[in-house]
Structures are given as structure tokens and as C-alpha cells.
Design an enzyme around this catalytic site. Structure first.
Site, PDB file in Angstrom:
ATOM      1  N   GLN A  78      17.162  80.584 -18.053  1.00  0.00           N
ATOM      2  CA  GLN A  78      15.705  80.645 -18.172  1.00  0.00           C
ATOM      3  C   GLN A  78      15.313  80.983 -19.616  1.00  0.00           C
ATOM      4  O   GLN A  78      15.772  81.983 -20.165  1.00  0.00           O
ATOM      5  CB  GLN A  78      15.137  81.691 -17.191  1.00  0.00           C
ATOM      6  CG  GLN A  78      13.633  81.768 -17.179  1.00  0.00           C
ATOM      7  CD  GLN A  78      12.977  80.461 -16.713  1.00  0.00           C
ATOM      8  OE1 GLN A  78      13.401  79.842 -15.741  1.00  0.00           O
ATOM      9  NE2 GLN A  78      11.956  80.027 -17.436  1.00  0.00           N
ATOM     10  N   ASP A 113      18.565  71.142 -16.813  1.00  0.00           N
ATOM     11  CA  ASP A 113      17.283  71.210 -17.529  1.00  0.00           C
ATOM     12  C   ASP A 113      17.111  69.998 -18.454  1.00  0.00           C
ATOM     13  O   ASP A 113      16.007  69.718 -18.912  1.00  0.00           O
ATOM     14  CB  ASP A 113      17.213  72.495 -18.380  1.00  0.00           C
ATOM     15  CG  ASP A 113      16.391  73.596 -17.722  1.00  0.00           C
ATOM     16  OD1 ASP A 113      15.499  73.255 -16.915  1.00  0.00           O
ATOM     17  OD2 ASP A 113      16.636  74.772 -18.025  1.00  0.00           O
ATOM     18  N   LYS A 167      11.958  78.823  -8.686  1.00  0.00           N
ATOM     19  CA  LYS A 167      13.108  77.906  -8.678  1.00  0.00           C
ATOM     20  C   LYS A 167      14.055  78.257  -7.529  1.00  0.00           C
ATOM     21  O   LYS A 167      14.544  77.376  -6.825  1.00  0.00           O
ATOM     22  CB  LYS A 167      13.833  77.967 -10.031  1.00  0.00           C
ATOM     23  CG  LYS A 167      13.031  77.280 -11.127  1.00  0.00           C
ATOM     24  CD  LYS A 167      13.569  77.523 -12.533  1.00  0.00           C
ATOM     25  CE  LYS A 167      12.554  76.987 -13.546  1.00  0.00           C
ATOM     26  NZ  LYS A 167      12.939  77.219 -14.935  1.00  0.00           N
TER      27      LYS A 167
END
Ligand code: NAP
Length: 281
Positions: free
Chosen positions: A96, A119, A52
């Protein structure tokens, strides 16, 4: 001969488009920053986080890295999220997953401001998606829609069957296919006569987390098969939820693993970061 949908190439194309958009925003004085929080050092999570950050660097998004020790308390993590929510320089916040067991994932997801929920996991984002309002889309399902559209595969009016009903893949996938005017069926572990249902599919999305589960007898001749699953096999190679070798000769189009859905997830995360910054202009 089946069309092999090249997720790597499509993700690269999207990232190049985002790089251009980011450069244009910079010309207007708008910089983009993504806060990436990792708690503990799970090796798989570290790989995802690194990928990422690399994507951010390529596109021109600043990644602000927060590597917190495993023993970080829920309160400490919430305090950091509140600080980042209030920071106008931060466009997106990513924690995460999974987080260590002593931290409640749902509490963490809900703590992230929906304005920065790149997200797309916050209940407000999921709700907005469900009723067709603006909000960040969950990255993997949004990536699947892009794969289909950019491969010239029409969704409207098609029988779409989604295998799996998780909050991060199956459910949002079904919602997005519905939004594209597909006729959608969701299947799960209690579905009866699964093969009969999956064989109706013009577009079959496999997200059940079972290696090579989908063999050719689950698939209609000429279907489009999208494989979301990722599994490391004993020989170290990756495979999906679909038995690619068995199915490939029967279908119109199929995504490989690796190189199908996987690269799209990060591309769509980057897309959400750029969208977040665009909303501030
Ligand atoms: P998950 O939370 O484990 O959900 C699996 C779903 O499949 C559940 O809804 C389950 O039904 C259903 N299922 C399990 N066995 C089944 C069976 N025999 N028949 C029909 N349905 C069955 O998994 P997930 O997080 O959605 O992930 C699915 C896969 O996608 C995994 O391999 C994961 O690694 C992969 N993934 C890939 C990406 C990417 O970027 N490419 C992103 C996320 C996930 P119940 O609800 O009834 O239990």
C-alpha cells in the site's frame, strides 16, 4: 439528459464475474492469495487496505495481511517481498502506497516480481502495456477502460484528452486509450491553452488532482467526461476534479464522485489477482 456512469454497479458486476471465476478455479484445486502489506498506520491507507481485503473476501481470494510498524526498514520490507516472491501459494503482492519517507518507493515497486505485480506499477508491467504485450495493467486506468466499454462508449477513432501525466494514472491511461485506437492527447501543468485542447475531446479523462477544476468551459458539448480525482471537501463530502453540477447538462455521459472511477480500481486489482492465478493453471 446525461448518462451517469455508475461505477459502483459496474464494479459490482465485475466482482460477481470474478467470484464465479474464482469458484471455478477452486474446483480445479487452484486457490488465490493476495499478500497485502501496509507499513505504518496512515488512516487513509488503512481504509484502502480494509476495502481491498473486503473485496478479496467477497470474491473468495485469500488476503494475507502484513501490518508492519512505521519504523520498518527498507531492508526488512525487501526481505518480506523476496519471501513472498518465492512463495508459490502467493499470486499477488500489494504494498500500500505511500510508504514512509525513509523507504524508497521505486526500489520497493521494482522488488515485486512482475509475475505478482497486481498493481501494475513495475517498470516491466508498464513496458509490457506500452508495447501491447501481456502483463498486469495499472488498476485505475484499466478501470476507466472498463467503465467506457461496459457503458457502450466507443473509444476507437475518438479524440481522447487525458489531463495529468502521473505514472499511476495519466500516462498509463493515455497508453490504454491508444491501445483502444483512440486519438490521444496528454495535457499537464505546462500545457498552453488548456481549454482549447480539452474542448477538442470526445472523451475527457480528468486526473489532475485539483478539486472541481474542470468547469463547463473546458468541455465540448456532448463529450464523455471521466473524473478520476477524489477530494474531501471542507463539509466532509467527496468531489472530483470536475465540477459535476456545472458540466452534467452539457455532456453525453459523466462519472460521479463518489461512485464513478473509485470502485473500479479495487475491482481491477481483484481482476489482476484472478488473472495471476489463471496463469498458473
Ligand atoms: P499527481 O501525481 O499529482 O498528478 C497530477 C497531474 O496533473 C500532473 O501530471 C500535473 O502536471 C497535472 N496537473 C496539475 N495541475 C494541472 C493544471 N492546472 N493543468 C493541467 N495539468 C495539471 O496525481 P495522480 O496521482 O495522477 O492523481 C490524480 C487524481 O486522481 C487525484 O485527485 C487522486 O486522488 C486521484 N486518484 C484516484 C484514484 C481512484 O482510484 N479513483 C486512483 C489514483 C488517483 P505536471 O506533471 O506538469 O506536474
Amino acid at each position: 439528459m446525461a448518462q451517469i456512469i455508475d461505477g459502483k454497479a459496474i464494479a459490482a458486476q465485475i466482482k460477481d464475474e470474478l467470484k464465479e471465476k474464482t469458484a471455478k478455479l477452486k474446483e480445479k484445486g487452484v486457490a488465490i492469495a493476495l499478500a497485502v502489506i501496509q507499513v505504518g498506520n496512515d488512516p487513509a491507507s488503512s481504509v484502502y487496505v480494509r476495502n481491498k481485503k473486503n473485496a478479496c473476501a467477497y470474491i473468495g481470494i485469500q488476503s494475507l495481511s502484513y501490518e508492519l510498524p512505521e519504523e520498518t526498514s527498507q531492508e526488512e520490507l525487501l526481505a518480506l517481498i523476496q519471501k513472498l516472491n518465492a512463495d508459490s501459494q502467493v499470486n499477488g503482492i500489494l504494498v500500500q502506497l505511500p510508504v514512509p519517507k525513509h523507504i524508497d518507493e521505486d526500489v520497493i515497486i521494482r522488488a515485486i516480481s512482475p509475475e505478482k505485480d497486481v498493481d501494475g506499477f513495475h517498470p516491466a508491467s508498464v513496458g509490457a502495456m506500452s508495447i501491447g504485450q501481456k502483463g498486469f495493467l495499472s488498476c485505475t486506468p484499466a478501470g476507466v477502460i472498463q467503465l467506457l466499454k461496459r457503458s457502450g462508449i466507443e473509444i476507437e477513432g475518438k479524440e481522447c484528452v487525458v489531463l495529468g501525466r502521473s505514472n499511476i494514472v495519466g500516462k498509463p491511461m493515455a497508453m490504454l486509450l491508444l491501445r483502444e485506437n483512440g486519438t490521444v492527447t496528454i495535457t499537464h501543468s505546462r500545457t498552453r491553452n488548456l481549454k482549447e485542447v480539452t474542448k477538442r475531446a470526445d472523451i475527457l479523462v480528468a486526473a489532475l488532482g485539483k478539486p472541481k477544476f474542470i468547469t463547463e468551459d473546458y468541455v465540448k458539448e456532448g463529450a464523455v467526461v471521466i473524473d478520476v480525482g477524489i477530494h474531501r471537501q471542507e463539509d466532509g463530502k467527496l468531489c472530483g476534479d470536475v465540477d459535476f453540477e456545472q458540466v452534467v447538462d452539457k455532456v453525453h455521459a459523466i462519472t460521479p464522485v463518489p461512485g464513478g472511477v473509485g470502485p473500479m480500481t479495487i475491482a481491477m486489482l481483484m481482476n489482476n489477482c484472478v488473472e495471476s492465478a489463471q496463469r498458473t493453471v
